[in-house]
Motif scaffolding. Structure first.
Motif, PDB file in Angstrom:
ATOM      1  N   ALA A   1      -3.818  -5.749  -7.029  1.00  0.00           N
ATOM      2  CA  ALA A   1      -2.639  -6.182  -8.102  1.00  0.00           C
ATOM      3  C   ALA A   1      -2.122  -7.449  -7.773  1.00  0.00           C
ATOM      4  CB  ALA A   1      -1.555  -5.088  -7.893  1.00  0.00           C
ATOM      5  N   LEU A   2      -2.143  -7.782  -6.483  1.00  0.00           N
ATOM      6  CA  LEU A   2      -1.472  -9.303  -5.976  1.00  0.00           C
ATOM      7  C   LEU A   2      -2.585 -10.239  -6.594  1.00  0.00           C
ATOM      8  CD1 LEU A   2      -0.519  -8.568  -2.332  1.00  0.00           C
ATOM      9  CD2 LEU A   2       0.802  -8.710  -4.327  1.00  0.00           C
TER      10      LEU A   2
ATOM     11  N   ILE B   1       0.535   3.075  -8.843  1.00  0.00           N
ATOM     12  CA  ILE B   1      -0.289   3.081  -7.587  1.00  0.00           C
ATOM     13  C   ILE B   1       0.464   4.102  -6.698  1.00  0.00           C
ATOM     14  CG2 ILE B   1      -1.058   1.981  -5.486  1.00  0.00           C
ATOM     15  CD1 ILE B   1      -1.271  -0.576  -6.870  1.00  0.00           C
ATOM     16  N   ALA B   2       1.832   3.858  -6.499  1.00  0.00           N
ATOM     17  CA  ALA B   2       2.556   4.867  -5.694  1.00  0.00           C
ATOM     18  C   ALA B   2       2.536   6.326  -6.170  1.00  0.00           C
ATOM     19  CB  ALA B   2       4.081   4.486  -5.592  1.00  0.00           C
ATOM     20  N   LEU B   3       2.539   6.458  -7.702  1.00  0.00           N
ATOM     21  CA  LEU B   3       2.482   7.833  -8.301  1.00  0.00           C
ATOM     22  C   LEU B   3       1.002   8.390  -8.083  1.00  0.00           C
ATOM     23  CD1 LEU B   3       3.878   7.064 -11.620  1.00  0.00           C
ATOM     24  CD2 LEU B   3       5.049   8.585  -9.789  1.00  0.00           C
TER      25      LEU B   3
ATOM     26  N   ILE C   1       4.325  -6.358  -8.915  1.00  0.00           N
ATOM     27  CA  ILE C   1       5.318  -5.224  -8.613  1.00  0.00           C
ATOM     28  C   ILE C   1       5.490  -4.218  -9.548  1.00  0.00           C
ATOM     29  CG2 ILE C   1       7.943  -4.942  -8.236  1.00  0.00           C
ATOM     30  CD1 ILE C   1       8.092  -7.843  -7.134  1.00  0.00           C
ATOM     31  N   GLY C   2       5.333  -4.439 -10.874  1.00  0.00           N
ATOM     32  CA  GLY C   2       5.267  -3.464 -11.656  1.00  0.00           C
ATOM     33  C   GLY C   2       4.058  -2.256 -11.549  1.00  0.00           C
ATOM     34  N   MET C   3       2.887  -3.007 -10.967  1.00  0.00           N
ATOM     35  CA  MET C   3       1.843  -2.250 -10.756  1.00  0.00           C
ATOM     36  C   MET C   3       1.816  -1.158  -9.505  1.00  0.00           C
ATOM     37  SD  MET C   3      -0.607  -2.344 -13.006  1.00  0.00           S
ATOM     38  CE  MET C   3      -1.732  -1.604 -11.970  1.00  0.00           C
TER      39      MET C   3
END
Length: 715
Positions: free
Chosen positions: A234-235, A204-206, A198-200
């Motif tokens: 990431a998962l 990724i969104a940025l 979730i932190g990653m």
């Protein structure tokens, strides 16, 4: 006037037959195995018909959405809060923002009453109430520069009822945000896999936001592929991290998670919407919809049977161990999302109207996203209904009722009529690598067990534990996206309220104002969360029992505002579209509020519970769930606070509804006295499709617009 061709008639006839077959089997089958696939068929067929016909009727006949009218995103574009956003990204953002804990947890808990009551409410409720509310609120907010629900109530209903609505909506918003944050903390605490994955999603969104804004504007397909690839990585990497020496770094205590969540909520609220919020929500939507779609496919492939009865004895007697109370009204309160949710009205009058490109997209984003959330609720109900009922009740009954050993739990659950052996309970925990599944209340663990059951039937039993822990992490991701958008919406609401006292706050992108109000909103829900994490019976835990009622009271406010605006805008003959759901929701929710405040059953009534525990304190006794006298005093305080708050919120909502009715009657009698705060018409320059897939005419229009831009650039 367009007429349907033969192919269209055949297709929709088949869809109707599939839906009818699903409903017939669910309603009529008794004493035999019923496949969960019939529930999926009834839901998807009903959704398709509702979106194609009812939603289109409301959008074009009732609301009369105007493709030529500029939206606030176009007129007020400032790159911070107002920003025209591609419909695909905005659909992802809106869905991710509205889809919080409710559609996952509520249906699981409501399965106590059987699978049929919840199924009917989820599907019928969303078609005629929930999705209608979301779409109509989005339309009227878009016509008012993206005004918040409370501010629209103040402007359109009046200062008295509007003030009641403002106070009620903001107070309920803080409660909802605190509850959402608590569920996230409980899901991520001591979970390095979930925390890392979730932190990653943040970096990724940025990257996705920068890519769309600077590197390759408009390249939605490219950024989607990049984002999904990085998300899957990431998962997978999250599991590697959990099994590596880095696990300790990402194993966070609840108090540490609270600090990170508050900091994240503040930053996400003040950053330009295109940098983090919209791309992150869009990214998470791929995982949300992908997982739910895979669950639906898994149900169709594996054809698991619904093991929970259609209607249980607890529905008839109202003495269930998961939650106390009768089927009416508490099933409709427990399933707080998926059918009708007041929280959605805050998103529909918060971030989304400030980002939508065209009014014609309101149907897809407002109505369509709510249908998507409802499908999540259906799959959650399926997951809870396919596991052994004995295991379901052992997981969801409190330890005070079933004890702490599999032997005690087996005896108690069997006495309720749902036999399960101690060996079966122990094996169920072993299958998902858990020490015990007893009293894993809250709904999330039950959903994870059901998800693992469905996927294991397709991929093999050896992966059951993997799918269980994947589902736990999935739920945390699901809920977090509602927290960040909700915090931003809370900021908008507070700015609107303060703007009535100090005008600069009216500009929601005024930097001193947005920083101050974001800090206040985060501090409020963060305080309740912090106390709740450190005191099992305090903080947000104190307010958790009124979560469902608060949410549905908020829906009543939203529907009252919608009905008022329909009447005042000359749509009196269509006022039943929101008026009927308002009457139903008000009846259900105010009945539930009355019972929660005044019921003589201590399991239901807050004040009766307070009286029972106070009498026990006077007698020197300790009653569960309290473990000592300090806990006993905390329960007394909590019951008092919950009872008083329930009464206050109900009164505020009644005042808002009564004042809305007064305004409607006055308008019918003397229309000249009414005023509308709708912004003046401005012609739109944006060309964009109304739906997810452009029609041939829309493609031609876009091509023409590109040619014009090319010619102008050449000049």
């Amino acid at each position: 006037m367009r007429t349907a061709n033969v192919r269209t008639i055949v297709v929709w006839t088949l869809v109707a037959l599939v839906a009818a077959a699903g409903w017939s089997v669910l309603a009529l089958a008794r004493g035999e195995n019923v496949s969960a696939a019939w529930m999926v068929a009834a839901a998807l067929g009903s959704y398709a018909i509702a979106y194609r016909f009812y939603a289109k009727f409301i959008a074009y006949k009732v609301l009369k959405v105007d493709a030529t009218r500029a939206t606030p995103a176009e007129r007020l574009d400032n790159g911070i809060d107002y920003h025209p956003t591609d419909r695909r990204v905005l659909l992802g953002h809106h869905f991710a923002a509205i889809a919080g804990a409710g559609p996952l947890v509520g249906p699981v808990l409501a399965a106590q009453m059987g699978y049929l009551p919840g199924t009917i409410w989820i599907i019928v409720g969303v078609i005629f109430a929930g999705a209608v509310q979301d779409m109509v609120v989005l339309f009227f907010s878009t016509r008012r520069d993206g005004r918040s629900l409370g501010q629209m109530a103040r402007e359109e209903i009046g200062p008295f009822g509007g003030a009641a609505a403002l106070i009620a909506t903001f107070a309920i918003m803080i409660i909802l945000l605190g509850v959402l944050a608590l569920v996230i903390v409980n899901a991520l605490a001591s979970s390095p896999w979930g925390t890392f994955s979730i932190g990653m999603t943040i970096p990724i969104a940025l990257l996705m936001g920068f890519y769309l804004r600077v590197l390759r504007p408009g390249r939605i397909s490219e950024v989607s592929l990049i984002g999904v690839a990085l998300l899957l990585l990431a998962l997978v990497a999250g599991r590697w991290v959990a099994e590596s020496s880095w696990a300790g770094t990402f194993t966070l205590a609840p108090s540490t998670l609270v600090i990170w969540l508050v900091a994240y909520g503040f930053i996400a609220s003040i950053l330009p919407v295109w940098t983090l919020l919209a791309p992150r929500d869009y990214l998470s939507t791929f995982m949300k919809i992908g997982t739910i779609a895979l669950l639906a496919i898994g149900v169709v492939v594996a054809l698991p049977a619904l093991k929970m009865p259609a209607v249980t004895d607890f529905a008839k007697h109202g003495n269930g161990p998961v939650f106390a109370g009768s089927l009416f009204p508490f099933v409709f309160i427990t399933i707080a999302c998926g059918a009708l949710s007041g929280f959605h009205s805050l998103i529909s009058s918060g971030t989304t109207p400030k980002m939508i490109q065209k009014e014609t997209q309101i149907r897809m984003i407002g109505y369509g996203a709510m249908l998507m959330e409802s499908s999540v609720a259906v799959m959650a109900l399926v997951a809870a209904s396919i596991i052994d009922p004995g295991l379901y009740f052992a997981m969801n009954a409190p330890s005070g009722a079933i004890g702490t050993t599999v032997q005690n739990a087996s005896q108690v659950v069997s006495s309720w009529g749902y036999h399960i052996s101690p060996a079966d309970l122990a094996q169920a925990a072993k299958n998902v690598d858990e020490a015990s599944l007893l009293s894993r209340t809250g709904g999330a663990p039950t959903l994870a067990v059901g998800v693992s059951e469905i996927f294991a039937k397709v991929t093999g039993g050896s992966l059951r534990a993997f799918w269980y822990h994947f589902a736990i992490m999935f739920e945390a991701l699901f809920i977090l996206t509602a927290l960040d958008a909700g915090t931003r919406v809370g900021r908008f609401m507070l700015q609107d309220m303060l703007g009535n006292l100090y005008r600069p706050f009216k500009n929601v992108s005024w930097k001193p104002g947005l920083a101050l109000t974001s800090a206040i909103v985060c501090a409020l829900w963060g305080y309740f969360l912090w106390v709740g994490v450190h005191e099992p019976l305090g903080g947000i835990n104190q307010l958790f029992p009124i979560f469902g009622i608060s949410n549905q009271l908020l829906a009543a406010v939203a529907l009252a505002v919608c009905t008022t605006l329909l009447v005042k805008s000359g749509r009196l003959k269509w006022a039943w579209i929101t008026g009927v759901p308002l009457a139903w929701d008000a009846t259900v929710t105010l009945t539930a509020s009355w019972q929660k405040v005044f019921s003589s059953d201590p399991k239901v009534g807050f004040f009766k519970q307070r009286s029972v525990f106070q009498d026990a304190i006077d007698a020197g006794k300790v009653l569960p769930p309290a473990k000592n006298m300090d806990d006993m005093h905390t329960v007394v305080t909590n019951s008092t606070v919950d009872g008083v708050l329930s009464a206050i919120l109900a009164v505020l909502v009644v005042v808002a509804i009564a004042d809305a009715l007064r305004v409607c009657v006055r308008h019918v009698r003397r229309p000249a006295l009414s005023t509308l705060s709708e912004t003046p018409y401005v012609e739109s320059k944006i060309v964009a499709p109304a739906g997810l897939i452009p029609t041939r005419e829309e493609k031609e229009e876009e091509a023409t617009a590109r040619d014009v831009v090319g010619v102008q650039a050449g000049d």
